[in-house]
Write a protein that holds these residues in place. Sequence first.
Motif, PDB file in Angstrom:
ATOM      1  N   ILE A  84    -135.895  38.449  19.299  1.00 48.10           N
ATOM      2  CA  ILE A  84    -136.205  39.257  20.221  1.00 48.10           C
ATOM      3  C   ILE A  84    -137.454  38.484  21.536  1.00 48.10           C
ATOM      4  N   ASP A  85    -137.997  37.552  21.553  1.00 49.82           N
ATOM      5  CA  ASP A  85    -138.346  36.414  22.388  1.00 49.82           C
ATOM      6  C   ASP A  85    -137.139  37.218  23.865  1.00 49.82           C
ATOM      7  N   ALA A  86    -135.527  36.264  23.036  1.00 53.31           N
ATOM      8  CA  ALA A  86    -134.470  36.356  24.266  1.00 53.31           C
ATOM      9  C   ALA A  86    -133.662  37.462  24.437  1.00 53.31           C
ATOM     10  N   HIS A  87    -134.375  38.697  23.480  1.00 56.02           N
ATOM     11  CA  HIS A  87    -133.520  39.591  23.997  1.00 56.02           C
ATOM     12  C   HIS A  87    -134.653  40.687  25.145  1.00 56.02           C
ATOM     13  N   ASP A  88    -136.224  40.155  25.284  1.00 54.22           N
ATOM     14  CA  ASP A  88    -137.577  40.355  25.871  1.00 54.22           C
ATOM     15  C   ASP A  88    -137.173  39.763  27.356  1.00 54.22           C
ATOM     16  N   GLN A  89    -136.546  38.366  27.439  1.00 54.73           N
ATOM     17  CA  GLN A  89    -137.069  37.743  28.306  1.00 54.73           C
ATOM     18  C   GLN A  89    -136.702  38.150  29.401  1.00 54.73           C
ATOM     19  N   ALA A  90    -137.003  38.886  30.675  1.00 50.48           N
ATOM     20  CA  ALA A  90    -136.774  39.123  32.401  1.00 50.48           C
ATOM     21  C   ALA A  90    -135.975  38.107  33.287  1.00 50.48           C
ATOM     22  N   ARG A 148    -128.554  43.296  14.749  1.00 48.11           N
ATOM     23  CA  ARG A 148    -126.829  44.650  15.646  1.00 48.11           C
ATOM     24  C   ARG A 148    -127.679  45.275  17.118  1.00 48.11           C
ATOM     25  N   GLU A 149    -129.086  45.834  16.451  1.00 47.72           N
ATOM     26  CA  GLU A 149    -129.385  46.313  17.585  1.00 47.72           C
ATOM     27  C   GLU A 149    -129.922  45.270  18.935  1.00 47.72           C
ATOM     28  N   LEU A 150    -130.471  44.205  19.103  1.00 48.12           N
ATOM     29  CA  LEU A 150    -130.732  42.638  19.419  1.00 48.12           C
ATOM     30  C   LEU A 150    -129.272  42.615  20.446  1.00 48.12           C
ATOM     31  N   LEU A 151    -128.345  43.070  20.235  1.00 47.65           N
ATOM     32  CA  LEU A 151    -126.939  43.182  21.091  1.00 47.65           C
ATOM     33  C   LEU A 151    -126.447  43.358  21.136  1.00 47.65           C
ATOM     34  N   ARG A 152    -127.062  45.035  21.093  1.00 47.74           N
ATOM     35  CA  ARG A 152    -126.644  46.693  21.219  1.00 47.74           C
ATOM     36  C   ARG A 152    -127.022  46.594  23.074  1.00 47.74           C
ATOM     37  N   SER A 153    -127.924  45.301  23.697  1.00 42.26           N
ATOM     38  CA  SER A 153    -128.010  45.782  24.807  1.00 42.26           C
ATOM     39  C   SER A 153    -127.334  46.185  25.695  1.00 42.26           C
ATOM     40  N   ALA A 154    -127.826  47.307  26.966  1.00 40.43           N
ATOM     41  CA  ALA A 154    -126.536  47.723  27.686  1.00 40.43           C
ATOM     42  C   ALA A 154    -126.426  46.555  28.642  1.00 40.43           C
ATOM     43  N   PRO A 201    -125.350  43.252  29.228  1.00 38.88           N
ATOM     44  CA  PRO A 201    -124.498  41.881  29.040  1.00 38.88           C
ATOM     45  C   PRO A 201    -125.248  40.935  29.174  1.00 38.88           C
ATOM     46  N   ALA A 202    -126.085  39.831  29.601  1.00 36.50           N
ATOM     47  CA  ALA A 202    -126.563  39.214  30.314  1.00 36.50           C
ATOM     48  C   ALA A 202    -127.987  38.906  28.638  1.00 36.50           C
ATOM     49  N   THR A 203    -128.304  40.103  28.500  1.00 40.17           N
ATOM     50  CA  THR A 203    -129.247  40.327  27.427  1.00 40.17           C
ATOM     51  C   THR A 203    -128.587  39.763  26.464  1.00 40.17           C
ATOM     52  N   ALA A 204    -127.532  40.411  25.829  1.00 46.54           N
ATOM     53  CA  ALA A 204    -126.918  39.950  24.337  1.00 46.54           C
ATOM     54  C   ALA A 204    -126.014  38.978  24.807  1.00 46.54           C
ATOM     55  N   GLU A 205    -126.369  38.465  25.858  1.00 46.55           N
ATOM     56  CA  GLU A 205    -125.822  36.868  25.871  1.00 46.55           C
ATOM     57  C   GLU A 205    -127.259  35.695  25.066  1.00 46.55           C
ATOM     58  N   ARG A 206    -127.909  36.020  25.794  1.00 53.92           N
ATOM     59  CA  ARG A 206    -129.421  35.620  25.672  1.00 53.92           C
ATOM     60  C   ARG A 206    -129.774  35.244  24.494  1.00 53.92           C
ATOM     61  N   VAL A 207    -129.971  36.854  23.591  1.00 47.11           N
ATOM     62  CA  VAL A 207    -129.868  36.578  22.143  1.00 47.11           C
ATOM     63  C   VAL A 207    -128.499  36.328  21.572  1.00 47.11           C
ATOM     64  N   LEU A 208    -127.169  35.957  21.836  1.00 42.73           N
ATOM     65  CA  LEU A 208    -126.040  35.420  21.072  1.00 42.73           C
ATOM     66  C   LEU A 208    -126.583  33.628  21.946  1.00 42.73           C
TER      67      LEU A 208
END
Length: 150
Positions: A144-150, A114-120, A122-129
């Motif tokens: 975590i790597d998908a979340h932290d990707q730049a 849930r924390e990983l999907l709560r990004s402000a 939307p592209a970050t949440a989409e990468r995690v999904l």
Amino acid sequence: MHVSTFLWLDGQAEAVATYYTTLFADSQIGDIRRDPDGRVTTVDFTLGGQRYVAFNGGPQYPFTRAISMYAECDTQPALDALWASLTDGGEEGPGGSLIDRFGVTWQVLPTNLRELLRSADPATAERVLTALHAMTKIDIQGLIDAHDQA
């Protein structure tokens, strides 16, 4: 008032309760009721402190993927161990889902999802999904790597 999950089974109520209570802390079998011939009819049990009722009702109501048990794991070793136990005799599914040996669908996911999907962003949440949906058993570091990707 109490709310419990009721599992309609075909002769496996005691086996389900016995097996599941070995997998989760704060779990135990409570009352086992039998018919006049000594056959198990209903088993009350708790998993992680939550009450369940397993009922040997017969084959007319099989489980579907429309409802599932949801288990969150704090660490990769805990997730791996639960996944291995629940898929033993069952089948893996996509995105952290599986069907166990009793036909019950489970979602086995990390606590931090849930924390990983709560990004402000939307592209970050989409990468995690996207990463989640590409996995069978969940790799927490991969999410975590998908979340932290730049």
